[in-house]
Structures are given as C-alpha cells and as structure tokens.
Scaffold this active site. Structure first.
Site: not given
Length: 391
Positions: A246, A272, A283
């Site tokens: 798991e 955007r 940056q």
C-alpha cells in the site's frame, strides 16, 4: 506540457499505462459521489474489465500478474487519467491492502474462492484494521476473536474503513491473544453477509469523496476456522506485508494526480496575463513551479525505487516509508501551490483544490507520516524499540 512519464518502463508497461490513461479519461472523467453505491459499482465493473482491480494478482487466479513496478505504473496512470482520485484510491486500497494478503497468505482454497471474483470486478474487498482507540497503535486492537468449536466469534468495531459500504468481503484484523503484542493479532476473511456484521452510513469526507468509507461493527459475528488467513497470531505479519504494497503502489495514484495538476498549472502560468505579461515570466511564479516539479520528481524516484525493491523480493522497511512520506507531503504542498498560483480561481471547484483536499488524508492513512519516521528511525537503530510479546 508533458513531463517524462516512463521511469525506464518496458514496452508492455508503457502500452498498458497509455491504455489506462485513455480508459480513465473516457469512463472516469466525472467525479463520483460517496453515497452513490450503484454508480460506484458500475465504475468498478468497468475498471475490472480493464484489469485494474487485479493487476498484481497471478494470472492463474484471473489477475494480470504484474510486479510491483508495473502495478505502480498502472496506479499512476489511473491517477493521471481519472478526475476522481477517490475512486483510484478505492481501487488501490482494494488491491494492495485486501487482495494481496489473500494472494500472499491465503490457502489454495481461499485463493480459488475469492481471487477470481476480486480480480474481475465482480467482488470488492475492504481491509478492516483501524479502530476508534487503535489507529497508529495497531497492535492494541479492541476487536476480539474468541475461539469456539469450529471457528471464532468476533466482537468489536472498526472505523474509517475504505470500501466498507460496497465491500463483499472484509480482511479483518482482530485480537486472539488478550496480552496483545506482535503475535496477538489474527487475520480473518469475513463475508459481508455474515450475521452480526453491520456497516454504518458512508462518511461525508472533505477529500477522497469518490471513495465510500464507513464504520464496521461485529456483534457475535461467527467466522469459520477456514476463514483464518495465514495462521492464528500471524495478523501483524500480514498487516505489515500489506502496508509495504500500500505505501508503495497505492501512493502511485497520487503521483498521477500531481502530474495532471502540475501540467495544468504550467499551462495556466503561460496563459494568464497580469501587468501585460504571462505570470509565468514572474520569478515568484516560475520558481514556485520549479519547486513543484522538484518535489514531484523526487517523490516519484523514491516510490519507484521502493517498488523495484518490492518486486525483487526485498524486505526493505525504509523504502516504502520514505516513499509514503515523500509522496504525501509533495501532494499536499503541490496542491497548496497550485491553488495559490491560480489566485481566486484556485478556491473554486477544480482540480487544484481537489488535489489539495484529496491529498490531506494521505499524510494520515497507511500509518501517519510521524509513525513512518519512527519506523525509519528504528530501522536505522535509532529511537524507541517496540516491545515484542513472548509466545
């Protein structure tokens, strides 16, 4: 934007991975609901036809017979292509926490009775170990299995059980020795229709909403002796083995989800515009995305290293623990970053906030990250050692 998705896979694994992505995008595009059992089973049957719910089960029992590396690649592809991380989580929990214990510890009769149906999607399994007073302290279970003529009687309650509302069989951990300790637990295969076994209402969770989860109660629940998995007192060993699967392969689904969100975040930063420029040119934005990529790649390397060790039959305890920590922490932080970079759009219903909600439980289930650090420290010869009960 496409990042490397191969990790040295062979051609068969690459083709299988691509098939899973196409299937998930086609059939699992919409998010599921925790309280819609009919729709969940419909999706489950489709996943079963694709071989997803039995990838690591041997072919003789109806599975695909994949090793841990290929199984992890399958789960990563499912997490990448499936918009519903909760459903991918349920598939992985069924396979690695409940089915693999039957593969590795079941008798030929138990394997033949359960594995074909569990591998085809006809049946669903759940692993019942967590209790209200026994989460991280898994060796101190209050659920008791009392020996009687011909078998056992179970009494107690479990909580936070993945797939409980839809499960056909439960892999149940119960105490058969009142003194507790490593040899005090025994694992049972209990059919959901067994008298005395009841399942509570599904939880309404913050994340992983497509994965049905509930309490399970045992009230003088009779279990035949033939339902013992492994042997009496072997429960802790079985649980430990299932957690290696798991903590490695299940968390690969989060890698896929992270990659999906990372790619869409890069596209958002490119498109955007603010102050006359794409925000990706700032940056503060570009460096955050680089950090996101670094966390994702680092977690992925740790996970596949652990998967390779598991496939090679290694008994490594450190690898799965480090992989679980790295993937879960990276998923949470990547979700936070993806929300932040989208601004107000990030708090609307979408894949960034969905990843964050779905990732929060990952630091808790399969052993909290704090417990994983304890496990690694013990393996290094540091920290407190767990006392082992004498037999």
């Amino acid at each position: 934007m496409n990042f490397d998705f191969d990790a040295g896979f062979d051609d068969d694994t690459t083709q299988m991975r691509d098939m899973v992505v196409r299937f998930a995008r086609r059939e699992l595009a919409s998010p599921g609901r925790f309280d819609d059992a009919e729709d969940f089973r419909r999706r489950w049957r489709l996943a079963g036809k694709q071989g997803l719910v039995g990838t690591s089960v041997p072919g003789e029992f109806g599975g695909s017979g994949l090793d841990a590396v290929a199984a992890a690649a399958t789960m990563e592809a499912l997490g990448y292509g499936c918009a519903d991380t909760g459903f991918a989580f349920s598939v992985a929990a069924h396979l690695f926490a409940a089915v693999m214990p039957v593969v590795e510890f079941g008798t030929e009769e138990q394997r033949g009775a359960w594995l074909p149906a569990l591998s085809s999607g006809e049946r669903i399994a759940a692993h019942a170990v967590t209790e209200p007073e026994a989460g991280s302290d898994a060796l101190r279970l209050h659920t008791r299995a009392r020996a009687v003529d011909g078998g056992y009687v179970l009494n107690g309650s479990k909580c936070f059980i993945t797939n409980a509302p839809v499960a056909d069989v439960f892999v149940v951990q119960a105490a058969t020795d009142a003194r507790g300790g490593f040899f005090g637990l025994t694992t049972f295969l209990v059919q959901a229709s067994t008298p005395g076994l009841t399942v509570g209402r599904p939880y309404d969770k913050v994340g992983l909403r497509g994965s049905p989860t509930a309490d399970v109660h045992f009230d003088d629940c009779p279990v035949p002796a033939g339902a013992v998995l492994g042997a009496e007192g072997a429960g802790a060993s079985i649980f430990s083995s299932s957690m290696k699967w798991e903590r490695t392969c299940l968390f690969a689904a989060y890698l896929g989800a992270m990659r999906r969100v990372l790619e869409s975040t890069v596209e958002h930063a490119r498109n955007r515009e603010q102050f006359g420029s794409p925000i990706g040119e700032f940056q503060a934005v570009s460096h955050r995305i680089v950090d996101m990529l670094g966390r994702y790649e680092g977690a992925r390397l740790l996970l596949y290293r652990a998967a390779r060790s598991l496939a090679d039959g290694g008994a490594d305890e450190i690898g799965p623990a480090l992989a679980k920590i790295a993937v879960s922490e990276a998923a949470v932080q990547l979700g936070l970053d993806a929300v932040q970079l989208r601004g107000a759009l990030g708090v609307l219903d979408g894949e960034a906030e969905s990843l964050l909600r779905d990732a929060l439980p990952a630091r808790i289930f399969s052993g909290t990250n704090e417990i994983q650090k304890n496990n690694v420290a013990r393996a290094l010869g540091l920290g407190r050692r767990r006392p082992v009960a004498r037999r």
